[in-house]
Design a protein around this motif. Sequence first.
Motif, PDB file in Angstrom:
ATOM      1  N   UNK A 168       0.817  -1.216   0.000  1.00 28.20           N
ATOM      2  CA  UNK A 168       0.000   0.000   0.000  1.00 28.20           C
ATOM      3  C   UNK A 168       0.853   1.271   0.000  1.00 28.20           C
ATOM      4  N   UNK A 169       2.001   1.247   0.656  1.00 31.94           N
ATOM      5  CA  UNK A 169       2.833   2.443   0.757  1.00 31.94           C
ATOM      6  C   UNK A 169       3.354   2.907  -0.602  1.00 31.94           C
ATOM      7  N   UNK A 170       3.331   2.033  -1.591  1.00 35.26           N
ATOM      8  CA  UNK A 170       3.869   2.377  -2.905  1.00 35.26           C
ATOM      9  C   UNK A 170       2.794   2.767  -3.907  1.00 35.26           C
ATOM     10  N   UNK A 171       1.533   2.698  -3.514  1.00 33.71           N
ATOM     11  CA  UNK A 171       0.454   2.872  -4.475  1.00 33.71           C
ATOM     12  C   UNK A 171       0.430   4.246  -5.133  1.00 33.71           C
ATOM     13  N   UNK A 172       0.577   5.299  -4.363  1.00 35.39           N
ATOM     14  CA  UNK A 172       0.484   6.643  -4.934  1.00 35.39           C
ATOM     15  C   UNK A 172       1.531   6.854  -6.022  1.00 35.39           C
ATOM     16  N   UNK A 173       2.760   6.431  -5.746  1.00 33.02           N
ATOM     17  CA  UNK A 173       3.834   6.614  -6.742  1.00 33.02           C
ATOM     18  C   UNK A 173       3.564   5.794  -7.997  1.00 33.02           C
ATOM     19  N   UNK A 174       3.014   4.599  -7.848  1.00 33.41           N
ATOM     20  CA  UNK A 174       2.749   3.759  -9.020  1.00 33.41           C
ATOM     21  C   UNK A 174       1.615   4.342  -9.862  1.00 33.41           C
ATOM     22  N   UNK A 175       0.651   4.958  -9.215  1.00 30.34           N
ATOM     23  CA  UNK A 175      -0.388   5.643  -9.985  1.00 30.34           C
ATOM     24  C   UNK A 175       0.207   6.820 -10.757  1.00 30.34           C
ATOM     25  N   UNK A 176       1.153   7.513 -10.147  1.00 27.49           N
ATOM     26  CA  UNK A 176       1.814   8.620 -10.835  1.00 27.49           C
ATOM     27  C   UNK A 176       2.580   8.131 -12.065  1.00 27.49           C
ATOM     28  N   UNK A 177       3.092   6.901 -12.004  1.00 30.61           N
ATOM     29  CA  UNK A 177       3.830   6.338 -13.132  1.00 30.61           C
ATOM     30  C   UNK A 177       2.907   5.857 -14.247  1.00 30.61           C
ATOM     31  N   UNK A 178       1.609   5.736 -13.950  1.00 30.26           N
ATOM     32  CA  UNK A 178       0.675   5.365 -15.000  1.00 30.26           C
ATOM     33  C   UNK A 178      -0.205   4.177 -14.716  1.00 30.26           C
ATOM     34  N   UNK A 179      -0.099   3.575 -13.531  1.00 30.40           N
ATOM     35  CA  UNK A 179      -0.971   2.448 -13.206  1.00 30.40           C
ATOM     36  C   UNK A 179      -2.413   2.927 -13.056  1.00 30.40           C
ATOM     37  N   UNK A 180      -3.343   2.248 -13.726  1.00 30.96           N
ATOM     38  CA  UNK A 180      -4.757   2.585 -13.610  1.00 30.96           C
ATOM     39  C   UNK A 180      -5.367   2.039 -12.328  1.00 30.96           C
ATOM     40  N   UNK A 181      -4.831   0.937 -11.847  1.00 31.58           N
ATOM     41  CA  UNK A 181      -5.319   0.297 -10.617  1.00 31.58           C
ATOM     42  C   UNK A 181      -4.135  -0.340  -9.926  1.00 31.58           C
ATOM     43  N   UNK A 182      -4.009  -0.127  -8.627  1.00 37.63           N
ATOM     44  CA  UNK A 182      -2.949  -0.759  -7.846  1.00 37.63           C
ATOM     45  C   UNK A 182      -3.595  -1.591  -6.754  1.00 37.63           C
ATOM     46  N   UNK A 183      -3.152  -2.832  -6.637  1.00 37.18           N
ATOM     47  CA  UNK A 183      -3.746  -3.799  -5.725  1.00 37.18           C
ATOM     48  C   UNK A 183      -2.771  -4.092  -4.590  1.00 37.18           C
ATOM     49  N   UNK A 184      -3.234  -3.961  -3.363  1.00 40.04           N
ATOM     50  CA  UNK A 184      -2.418  -4.326  -2.197  1.00 40.04           C
ATOM     51  C   UNK A 184      -2.475  -5.842  -2.042  1.00 40.04           C
ATOM     52  N   UNK A 185      -1.413  -6.513  -2.484  1.00 42.14           N
ATOM     53  CA  UNK A 185      -1.422  -7.981  -2.482  1.00 42.14           C
ATOM     54  C   UNK A 185      -1.459  -8.575  -1.080  1.00 42.14           C
ATOM     55  N   UNK A 186      -1.160  -7.763  -0.051  1.00 41.01           N
ATOM     56  CA  UNK A 186      -1.207  -8.282   1.320  1.00 41.01           C
ATOM     57  C   UNK A 186      -2.629  -8.309   1.873  1.00 41.01           C
ATOM     58  N   UNK A 187      -3.566  -7.599   1.209  1.00 44.92           N
ATOM     59  CA  UNK A 187      -4.929  -7.485   1.748  1.00 44.92           C
ATOM     60  C   UNK A 187      -6.023  -7.755   0.727  1.00 44.92           C
ATOM     61  N   UNK A 188      -5.671  -7.785  -0.576  1.00 46.29           N
ATOM     62  CA  UNK A 188      -6.669  -7.946  -1.618  1.00 46.29           C
ATOM     63  C   UNK A 188      -6.339  -9.135  -2.514  1.00 46.29           C
ATOM     64  N   UNK A 189      -7.367  -9.696  -3.108  1.00 49.44           N
ATOM     65  CA  UNK A 189      -7.201 -10.740  -4.112  1.00 49.44           C
ATOM     66  C   UNK A 189      -7.052 -10.064  -5.470  1.00 49.44           C
ATOM     67  N   UNK A 190      -5.900 -10.229  -6.094  1.00 54.35           N
ATOM     68  CA  UNK A 190      -5.676  -9.508  -7.346  1.00 54.35           C
ATOM     69  C   UNK A 190      -6.597  -9.994  -8.463  1.00 54.35           C
ATOM     70  N   UNK A 191      -7.088 -11.220  -8.375  1.00 58.03           N
ATOM     71  CA  UNK A 191      -8.009 -11.714  -9.406  1.00 58.03           C
ATOM     72  C   UNK A 191      -9.314 -10.914  -9.360  1.00 58.03           C
ATOM     73  N   UNK A 192      -9.883 -10.779  -8.175  1.00 57.18           N
ATOM     74  CA  UNK A 192     -11.124 -10.024  -8.030  1.00 57.18           C
ATOM     75  C   UNK A 192     -10.918  -8.540  -8.306  1.00 57.18           C
ATOM     76  N   UNK A 193      -9.739  -8.030  -7.939  1.00 58.65           N
ATOM     77  CA  UNK A 193      -9.490  -6.596  -8.084  1.00 58.65           C
ATOM     78  C   UNK A 193      -9.227  -6.188  -9.530  1.00 58.65           C
ATOM     79  N   UNK A 194      -8.821  -7.130 -10.368  1.00 56.92           N
ATOM     80  CA  UNK A 194      -8.563  -6.821 -11.776  1.00 56.92           C
ATOM     81  C   UNK A 194      -9.867  -6.980 -12.548  1.00 56.92           C
ATOM     82  N   UNK A 195     -10.722  -5.988 -12.422  1.00 59.73           N
ATOM     83  CA  UNK A 195     -12.055  -6.077 -13.024  1.00 59.73           C
ATOM     84  C   UNK A 195     -11.951  -6.298 -14.529  1.00 59.73           C
ATOM     85  N   UNK A 196     -12.638  -7.349 -15.012  1.00 62.44           N
ATOM     86  CA  UNK A 196     -12.602  -7.661 -16.435  1.00 62.44           C
ATOM     87  C   UNK A 196     -11.456  -8.540 -16.842  1.00 62.44           C
TER      88      UNK A 196
END
Length: 316
Positions: A168-196
């Motif tokens: 989570x601590x890296x999310x803001x910077x990754x969005x600045x680099x161009x990520x449309x969605x950043x998933x906290x792998x320690x708390x979220x399921x990336x399969x469900x979070x990657x809508x579509x």
Amino acid sequence: MRETGGVRAVTISEPGGPDVLTWTEVPDPVPADGEVVVDVVAAGVNRADVMQRRGLYPPPPGAPEYPGLECSGTVDGREVCALLSGGGYAERVAVPRGQLLPVPRGLSLAEAAALPEVACTVWSNVVDVAGLRAGETLLVHGGGSGIGTFAIQLGRALGARVVATARAAKHERLRELGADRVVDYTAEDFVAATEGGADVVLDIVGGSYLQRNVDVLRTGGRIVTIGLQGGRSGELNLGALLAKRASITATTLRSRPAEDKARIVAGVREQVWPLVEAGTIRPVVDRTMPMAQAAAAHALMESSDHLGKIVLLARG
């Protein structure tokens, strides 16, 4: 180079922790046919260097025994950066001519040292193997790593939607680099979070993510596995792979023949370097450190508290 005829390099006394790395004198490299010697200014630190230090990733035949898969420096006064099979943690290294790249306009040598390994790895897998296209979704595991920060920018530049996993601590910077969605792998399921779902998955984890990587794929999806941080084996439902008409490719860069590396380097120079020079992609350097402090750099990398690349300065 030192006047004694030797150079200093970071050597590995025996497999182990960061303390086995020593900044010491070694013989001056002797170039083979088709090679030149680079006077090293800086070298990027990669996970593969850590694996080599642990005794889990030996250098290919003919490569220097000390670590370092990319560097920047000068050849006859000309600034270059280079993809290496080893030996970058040194004051001088011999490099096949086909693995040299010019330093992109506008970058320092320290910044340029952070590019060759990640650029060649990401381009060869995401573009050359997986064929990512505009409008597709790219899922990048380890978004805060050197590979991840580069892949996010390249995916965005190619017109893809980019999803990345990271703390989570890296999310803001990754969005600045161009990520449309950043998933906290320690708390979220990336399969469900990657809508579509995802069309291409760039995977550094391996075994423990194998089935979920297949689960997240869209029909015709492609997984490119480049690391095994989550283990070498995993259970896979082949029926799911068949139903999606999907594919899994696993690659390494270091052990490829010189002619294959030269082809990849040429592709990077043609397709990626213009994006770097335009400022569309920038090297993400967490910090620079003296090469003599390689042990501290490895400890930082193993903590995963950095974002992007750690760069060692040969004369820092």
